[in-house]
Design a protein around this motif. Structure first.
Motif, mmCIF file in Angstrom:
data_model
loop_
_atom_site.group_PDB
_atom_site.id
_atom_site.type_symbol
_atom_site.label_atom_id
_atom_site.label_comp_id
_atom_site.label_asym_id
_atom_site.label_seq_id
_atom_site.Cartn_x
_atom_site.Cartn_y
_atom_site.Cartn_z
ATOM 1 N N ARG A 89 0.685 -1.063 0.251
ATOM 2 C CA ARG A 89 -0.181 0.049 0.235
ATOM 3 C C ARG A 89 0.814 1.459 -0.102
ATOM 4 N NH1 ARG A 89 -4.277 -1.148 4.956
ATOM 5 N NH2 ARG A 89 -4.863 0.842 3.744
ATOM 6 N N PHE A 90 2.094 1.127 0.443
ATOM 7 C CA PHE A 90 2.842 2.871 0.819
ATOM 8 C C PHE A 90 4.273 1.775 1.236
ATOM 9 C CE2 PHE A 90 -0.485 2.541 3.805
ATOM 10 C CZ PHE A 90 0.026 2.205 5.209
ATOM 11 N N PRO A 91 5.008 3.420 0.829
ATOM 12 C CA PRO A 91 6.220 2.128 1.736
ATOM 13 C C PRO A 91 6.722 2.425 2.906
ATOM 14 C CG PRO A 91 6.504 4.008 0.365
ATOM 15 C CD PRO A 91 5.167 4.225 0.514
ATOM 16 N N VAL A 92 7.020 0.984 3.709
ATOM 17 C CA VAL A 92 7.862 0.899 5.180
ATOM 18 C C VAL A 92 8.979 0.706 5.208
ATOM 19 C CG1 VAL A 92 6.786 -0.752 7.151
ATOM 20 C CG2 VAL A 92 5.073 -0.294 5.313
ATOM 21 N N LEU A 93 9.943 1.582 5.736
ATOM 22 C CA LEU A 93 10.937 1.527 6.127
ATOM 23 C C LEU A 93 10.766 0.268 7.380
ATOM 24 C CD1 LEU A 93 12.326 4.932 5.134
ATOM 25 C CD2 LEU A 93 12.122 2.927 3.317
ATOM 26 N N TYR A 94 11.843 -0.656 7.708
ATOM 27 C CA TYR A 94 12.189 -0.207 8.735
ATOM 28 C C TYR A 94 13.775 -0.799 9.465
ATOM 29 C CZ TYR A 94 8.429 -3.933 7.413
ATOM 30 O OH TYR A 94 7.672 -3.899 6.962
ATOM 31 N N ASP A 95 14.081 -1.175 10.534
ATOM 32 C CA ASP A 95 14.890 -0.387 11.405
ATOM 33 C C ASP A 95 15.840 0.448 11.440
ATOM 34 O OD1 ASP A 95 15.945 -2.964 13.203
ATOM 35 O OD2 ASP A 95 16.945 -3.905 11.731
ATOM 36 N N LEU A 96 15.414 1.317 11.631
ATOM 37 C CA LEU A 96 16.177 2.954 11.216
ATOM 38 C C LEU A 96 16.777 2.891 13.003
ATOM 39 C CD1 LEU A 96 13.171 4.638 9.048
ATOM 40 C CD2 LEU A 96 16.400 3.800 8.293
ATOM 41 N N ILE A 97 17.863 3.862 12.493
ATOM 42 C CA ILE A 97 18.591 4.976 13.625
ATOM 43 C C ILE A 97 18.411 6.516 13.449
ATOM 44 C CG2 ILE A 97 20.242 5.360 15.788
ATOM 45 C CD1 ILE A 97 20.874 2.452 15.330
ATOM 46 N N LEU A 98 16.976 7.520 13.914
ATOM 47 C CA LEU A 98 16.964 8.549 13.505
ATOM 48 C C LEU A 98 18.087 9.317 14.544
ATOM 49 C CD1 LEU A 98 13.178 9.744 12.639
ATOM 50 C CD2 LEU A 98 14.781 9.801 10.868
ATOM 51 N N THR A 99 18.093 10.734 14.210
ATOM 52 C CA THR A 99 19.101 10.844 14.239
ATOM 53 C C THR A 99 19.396 12.419 13.939
ATOM 54 O OG1 THR A 99 21.107 11.433 12.753
ATOM 55 C CG2 THR A 99 21.554 9.890 14.498
ATOM 56 N N ASP A 173 3.299 12.706 -6.766
ATOM 57 C CA ASP A 173 4.141 13.736 -7.488
ATOM 58 C C ASP A 173 5.993 13.016 -6.671
ATOM 59 O OD1 ASP A 173 4.460 13.682 -4.870
ATOM 60 O OD2 ASP A 173 3.746 16.515 -4.620
ATOM 61 N N GLY A 174 5.895 12.510 -6.761
ATOM 62 C CA GLY A 174 7.606 12.034 -6.603
ATOM 63 C C GLY A 174 7.925 12.318 -5.171
ATOM 64 N N SER A 175 7.045 12.862 -4.124
ATOM 65 C CA SER A 175 7.469 13.257 -2.925
ATOM 66 C C SER A 175 7.264 11.435 -1.547
ATOM 67 C CB SER A 175 6.737 13.965 -2.274
ATOM 68 O OG SER A 175 4.833 13.255 -1.947
ATOM 69 N N LEU A 176 6.792 10.547 -2.362
ATOM 70 C CA LEU A 176 6.819 9.864 -1.387
ATOM 71 C C LEU A 176 8.573 9.217 -1.577
ATOM 72 C CD1 LEU A 176 3.359 6.680 -1.594
ATOM 73 C CD2 LEU A 176 4.949 8.456 0.362
ATOM 74 N N ASP A 177 9.281 9.055 -2.959
ATOM 75 C CA ASP A 177 10.209 7.922 -2.575
ATOM 76 C C ASP A 177 10.943 10.162 -1.898
ATOM 77 O OD1 ASP A 177 9.630 5.999 -4.080
ATOM 78 O OD2 ASP A 177 9.848 6.803 -5.978
ATOM 79 N N TYR A 178 10.890 10.567 -2.695
ATOM 80 C CA TYR A 178 12.638 11.873 -2.023
ATOM 81 C C TYR A 178 11.935 11.981 -0.077
ATOM 82 C CZ TYR A 178 13.516 15.688 -1.191
ATOM 83 O OH TYR A 178 14.669 17.270 -1.357
ATOM 84 N N ALA A 179 10.707 11.427 0.211
ATOM 85 C CA ALA A 179 10.331 11.376 1.391
ATOM 86 C C ALA A 179 11.250 10.568 2.429
ATOM 87 C CB ALA A 179 9.139 11.683 1.825
ATOM 88 N N ALA A 180 11.364 9.368 1.583
ATOM 89 C CA ALA A 180 11.268 8.100 2.167
ATOM 90 C C ALA A 180 12.941 7.906 2.427
ATOM 91 C CB ALA A 180 11.443 6.896 1.301
ATOM 92 N N LYS A 181 14.168 8.960 0.487
ATOM 93 C CA LYS A 181 15.312 9.175 0.608
ATOM 94 C C LYS A 181 15.547 10.223 2.193
ATOM 95 C CE LYS A 181 18.466 10.356 -2.997
ATOM 96 N NZ LYS A 181 18.768 10.806 -4.059
ATOM 97 N N THR A 182 14.845 11.256 1.892
ATOM 98 C CA THR A 182 15.353 12.709 2.757
ATOM 99 C C THR A 182 15.172 11.160 4.037
ATOM 100 O OG1 THR A 182 14.433 13.742 1.612
ATOM 101 C CG2 THR A 182 14.790 14.259 4.168
ATOM 102 N N LEU A 183 14.668 10.907 4.898
ATOM 103 C CA LEU A 183 14.049 9.804 5.726
ATOM 104 C C LEU A 183 15.860 8.866 6.766
ATOM 105 C CD1 LEU A 183 12.413 9.788 8.645
ATOM 106 C CD2 LEU A 183 11.360 7.575 7.596
ATOM 107 N N LYS A 184 15.819 8.487 5.326
ATOM 108 C CA LYS A 184 17.250 7.678 5.573
ATOM 109 C C LYS A 184 18.662 8.106 5.366
ATOM 110 C CE LYS A 184 15.298 3.838 2.024
ATOM 111 N NZ LYS A 184 15.544 3.230 0.844
ATOM 112 N N SER A 185 18.562 9.579 5.058
ATOM 113 C CA SER A 185 19.462 9.563 4.889
ATOM 114 C C SER A 185 19.760 10.583 6.293
ATOM 115 C CB SER A 185 19.340 11.274 3.943
ATOM 116 O OG SER A 185 18.455 12.603 4.583
#
Length: 188
Positions: A89-99, A173-185
């Protein structure tokens, strides 16, 4: 060892193993240089001492994220199985350590949706209000909607995720991939 990317299951374990191997290799080089120093005299001894000192600084920089994230283990497989159904349904990311400047937070599951980014943090002591404010300010600075929310209670996170419509119901509008990439960064 198979490379695991940020946002994939098993990333924290991979990150820890990779960093431990790097620190171990650097410590071995420093130990060899110290042994050389003990067995030689003159210029060679001085050069080995300088080399050991200059190796310690990069090693400390390399080890710092490992030390900061040491207490958080990877996401349990049962959690991954529970949220796998949402991946269609939508991108799901796992095992992140947000700083952020305020905190280092383990995020077991993060959902990137057109209505916002929803993160489940397993650290109940995390300063989520400050972290949300900081992360939303960053999202806004990179031209994303500042709709990031951090949940420390699993029931509230699950309730919010269950109410989300599939991302395909919204205009892409491409913001999902951009948001996921930004979160990973923003993660270690």
């Amino acid at each position: 060892m198979k490379k695991v990317e940020k946002g994939e299951m098993g990333y924290r374990k991979y990150f820890r193993t990779k960093r431990l191997a790097g620190v171990g290799a650097m410590l071995a080089v420093i130990a060899v240089l110290v042994i050389i120093r003990a067995r030689t005299e003159g210029t060679a001894a001085m050069l080995s001492t300088l080399s050991a000192v200059f190796m310690a600084i990069p090693m400390a920089n390399y080890a710092t994220p490992l030390i900061a994230s040491w207490k958080w283990r990877g996401t349990p497989e049962s959690t991954h199985a529970m949220y796998q159904k949402y991946e269609k349904r939508f991108p799901v990311l796992y095992d992140l350590i947000l700083t952020t400047r305020e905190a280092v937070m383990p995020v077991d599951v993060a959902v990137v949706h057109p209505t916002g980014v929803y993160c489940y943090c397993t650290n109940p002591k995390a300063k989520t209000a400050q972290a949300e404010k900081s992360l939303n300010a960053y999202f806004q600075s990179v031209k994303l909607d500042p709709n990031l929310h951090i949940f420390v209670e699993k029931k509230l996170f699950d309730r919010r995720i269950n109410t989300l419509k599939p991302a395909s119901a919204y205009e892409d509008d491409g913001s999902l991939d951009y948001a996921a990439k930004t979160l990973k960064s923003l993660c270690m």
